[in-house]
Design a protein around this motif. Sequence first.
Motif, PDB file in Angstrom:
ATOM      1  N   GLY A   5      76.598  35.876  -5.745  1.00  0.00           N
ATOM      2  CA  GLY A   5      75.293  36.383  -4.696  1.00  0.00           C
ATOM      3  C   GLY A   5      73.843  36.077  -5.203  1.00  0.00           C
ATOM      4  N   LEU A   6      73.764  36.438  -6.473  1.00  0.00           N
ATOM      5  CA  LEU A   6      72.379  36.300  -6.959  1.00  0.00           C
ATOM      6  C   LEU A   6      71.924  34.859  -6.858  1.00  0.00           C
ATOM      7  N   GLY A   7      70.966  34.692  -6.289  1.00  0.00           N
ATOM      8  CA  GLY A   7      70.180  33.518  -5.859  1.00  0.00           C
ATOM      9  C   GLY A   7      70.391  32.819  -4.863  1.00  0.00           C
ATOM     10  N   VAL A   8      71.140  33.381  -3.985  1.00  0.00           N
ATOM     11  CA  VAL A   8      71.771  32.911  -2.580  1.00  0.00           C
ATOM     12  C   VAL A   8      71.554  33.886  -1.562  1.00  0.00           C
ATOM     13  N   LEU A   9      71.833  35.201  -1.694  1.00  0.00           N
ATOM     14  CA  LEU A   9      71.766  36.079  -1.013  1.00  0.00           C
ATOM     15  C   LEU A   9      70.370  37.066  -1.192  1.00  0.00           C
ATOM     16  N   GLY A  10      70.190  37.822  -0.147  1.00  0.00           N
ATOM     17  CA  GLY A  10      69.015  38.785  -0.285  1.00  0.00           C
ATOM     18  C   GLY A  10      67.613  38.080  -0.207  1.00  0.00           C
ATOM     19  N   GLU A  11      66.795  38.747  -0.015  1.00  0.00           N
ATOM     20  CA  GLU A  11      65.360  38.246   0.199  1.00  0.00           C
ATOM     21  C   GLU A  11      64.961  37.418  -1.016  1.00  0.00           C
ATOM     22  N   ARG A  38      64.573  28.246  -1.935  1.00  0.00           N
ATOM     23  CA  ARG A  38      65.886  27.825  -2.533  1.00  0.00           C
ATOM     24  C   ARG A  38      66.966  28.674  -1.996  1.00  0.00           C
ATOM     25  N   ALA A  39      67.147  29.997  -2.105  1.00  0.00           N
ATOM     26  CA  ALA A  39      68.269  30.715  -1.536  1.00  0.00           C
ATOM     27  C   ALA A  39      68.801  30.271  -0.229  1.00  0.00           C
ATOM     28  N   ALA A  40      67.669  30.089   0.795  1.00  0.00           N
ATOM     29  CA  ALA A  40      67.906  29.890   2.233  1.00  0.00           C
ATOM     30  C   ALA A  40      68.477  28.299   2.422  1.00  0.00           C
ATOM     31  N   ARG A  41      67.848  27.493   1.462  1.00  0.00           N
ATOM     32  CA  ARG A  41      68.515  26.098   1.410  1.00  0.00           C
ATOM     33  C   ARG A  41      70.010  26.299   1.089  1.00  0.00           C
ATOM     34  N   ALA A  42      70.209  26.872   0.125  1.00  0.00           N
ATOM     35  CA  ALA A  42      71.619  26.909  -0.394  1.00  0.00           C
ATOM     36  C   ALA A  42      72.639  27.330   0.696  1.00  0.00           C
ATOM     37  N   ASP A  80      79.665  32.787   3.595  1.00  0.00           N
ATOM     38  CA  ASP A  80      78.784  33.642   3.622  1.00  0.00           C
ATOM     39  C   ASP A  80      77.669  33.531   2.546  1.00  0.00           C
ATOM     40  N   ALA A  81      77.875  32.503   1.557  1.00  0.00           N
ATOM     41  CA  ALA A  81      76.878  32.434   0.410  1.00  0.00           C
ATOM     42  C   ALA A  81      76.887  30.848   0.454  1.00  0.00           C
ATOM     43  N   ALA A  82      77.231  30.492  -0.854  1.00  0.00           N
ATOM     44  CA  ALA A  82      77.059  29.005  -1.135  1.00  0.00           C
ATOM     45  C   ALA A  82      78.449  28.291  -1.550  1.00  0.00           C
ATOM     46  N   GLY A  85      66.807  35.419  -2.745  1.00  0.00           N
ATOM     47  CA  GLY A  85      67.592  35.310  -3.762  1.00  0.00           C
ATOM     48  C   GLY A  85      68.071  36.427  -4.749  1.00  0.00           C
ATOM     49  N   ARG A  86      67.788  37.776  -4.528  1.00  0.00           N
ATOM     50  CA  ARG A  86      67.616  38.698  -5.168  1.00  0.00           C
ATOM     51  C   ARG A  86      69.087  39.389  -5.223  1.00  0.00           C
ATOM     52  N   GLY A  87      69.975  38.798  -4.564  1.00  0.00           N
ATOM     53  CA  GLY A  87      71.345  39.313  -4.596  1.00  0.00           C
ATOM     54  C   GLY A  87      71.966  39.841  -3.483  1.00  0.00           C
ATOM     55  N   ALA A  88      73.201  40.139  -3.237  1.00  0.00           N
ATOM     56  CA  ALA A  88      73.856  40.596  -2.160  1.00  0.00           C
ATOM     57  C   ALA A  88      73.500  42.109  -2.145  1.00  0.00           C
ATOM     58  N   LEU A  89      73.344  43.005  -3.294  1.00  0.00           N
ATOM     59  CA  LEU A  89      73.123  44.526  -3.116  1.00  0.00           C
ATOM     60  C   LEU A  89      71.667  44.807  -2.526  1.00  0.00           C
ATOM     61  N   ALA A  90      70.691  43.625  -3.052  1.00  0.00           N
ATOM     62  CA  ALA A  90      69.310  43.711  -2.399  1.00  0.00           C
ATOM     63  C   ALA A  90      69.407  43.646  -0.955  1.00  0.00           C
ATOM     64  N   GLY A  91      70.123  42.474  -0.639  1.00  0.00           N
ATOM     65  CA  GLY A  91      70.138  42.313   0.726  1.00  0.00           C
ATOM     66  C   GLY A  91      70.777  43.254   1.626  1.00  0.00           C
ATOM     67  N   ALA A  92      71.821  43.983   0.907  1.00  0.00           N
ATOM     68  CA  ALA A  92      72.388  45.367   1.772  1.00  0.00           C
ATOM     69  C   ALA A  92      71.708  46.547   1.710  1.00  0.00           C
TER      70      ALA A  92
END
Length: 386
Positions: A200-206, A284-288, A310-312, A208-215
Motif C-alpha cells: 500500500g505504501l507509495g500506491v494508496l492514500g494521498e 506517481r501513486a495515482a499513476r501506478a 485495488d492497488a498495483a 502514496g502515504r499508504g492504506a492506513l492514511a487513506g482509510a
Amino acid sequence: MSFAPFDWIDSEARGRAAAGLVRTLRPRGAEPEPLDLASNDYLGLTRHPEVIAAAADAAHRWGAGATGSRLVTGSTTLHARLERELAAFCGFEAALVLSSGYAANLAALTALTGRGSLIASDAGNHASIVDGCRLSRAETTVVPHADLEAFEKVLRAHDGRALAVTDSVFSVDGDAAPLPALAEACRSANAALLVDDAHGLGVLGEGGRGALAGARLAGGDGIVATLTLSKSLGSQGGAVLGPARVIDHLINTARTFIFDTGLAPAAAGGALGALGVLRREPERAARAREVATSLHGRLTAAGLTAVRPDAAVVSVRAPSADAAVRWAADCRAAGMAVGCFRPPSVPDGVSRLRLTARADLTEEQITTAVATVLATAPRQADARVS
C-alpha cells in the motif's frame, strides 16, 4: 553401513518435480529488463538518479555496513532521520527501521502478543505474518480471507489481550482489506490492529502515504503498521510504525531487532531519497493505480480472468502450475519479465501470473505488455478456473 542423512531430500525433490513446483534461481545482469512487470518497483524509483545518489552518498559517508546491531553500533543518525520521516509521511507517532519487511512483521507479532494472547490472522496474509504468528506463542486463529464477520466472532470470543493482523493489499490477488470495518471490529473487542502495508505504501492514500492514511486510520492508539522499503521506495529494509510506547516496547523486546545487524546505510539513504522524490511527485501513486486498472481492463476484455486490482498488483489466473511456469517463461523469452505464483505460495492453490503495474510504464509499454501476455497464454487456458 553408508551414512546418508539427507537422502530424504532427494525424495522431496522428486515430488516437487512431479508436481511442477521446482523453483530455480535465475541471476539477472546489471542491465534492466527490456520490460519489467515482475519486480515490486511500483514507482520506478530503484534506478532513479536521486535514489541511487542518496544510497551512494550514504555508503561513502557511513560505510558499506551498519557494523552491528542497532543497540550496539548499528544505529546512526541516518537511521533516526529515516524513522522520523517515515513516521511523519505515513501519519504515525514513531517508527522503527529493521533489516527487512520480514523481520518487521516477526518483530511486531512476537513483541505485541505472546502466551495467553490471541491473534486473528487473515488466511491470505503474507508468509512473514504466518511465521510471526507461529513464533509468537499466541493462540492463532486463521480467519477466512477478508471475512469481517469471522474476525468479529473470533475477537469477541477471547477474554484477554488480542490482535488482528492483515495485509493492507494482498500480494497474490492485489485486493485490499476492509480496513475501516476491521478497525471498528477491533475497537469493539478492545483488540489491536496490525496492518502490513507493504503493497500500500507509495500506491494508496494521498500522495502514496499508504492504506492506513487513506482509510484515516494512521496514528490511531490501537493501530500498528509494518511496511517494507523494498517496493515503492526502491531500496531494502522494513519498518514498524505506531504509537511511541509501542516502538519503545519493540526496541526492548523484539528479537529480530535486538539481535540483528542494523539496516545498511546505503539502504537507509536510498529510502530517504525515494521519500524525497515521492513527496515532490505525489502523482506517481495515482499513476501506478491507473496502470493497474488499464492492464486489468485490457486483459479481461480479451477473455482472461484477473482480479480487479485495488492497488498495483494485477493477478492473472493460469490453468495449472505447469502452465503458469511455461507462460512466465514464454513472456520472458518475448522480452517481458512477469511474476509466477504457484502453490504453496498461493493459499487457494490456484496458480497465477502476477503483473506489477509500475508508475513509470508508458502507454506503449502497457500495450506491449498486454499483447505479450495474450500471445503467450496457454493454448488450453481460457484461464477461467477457480
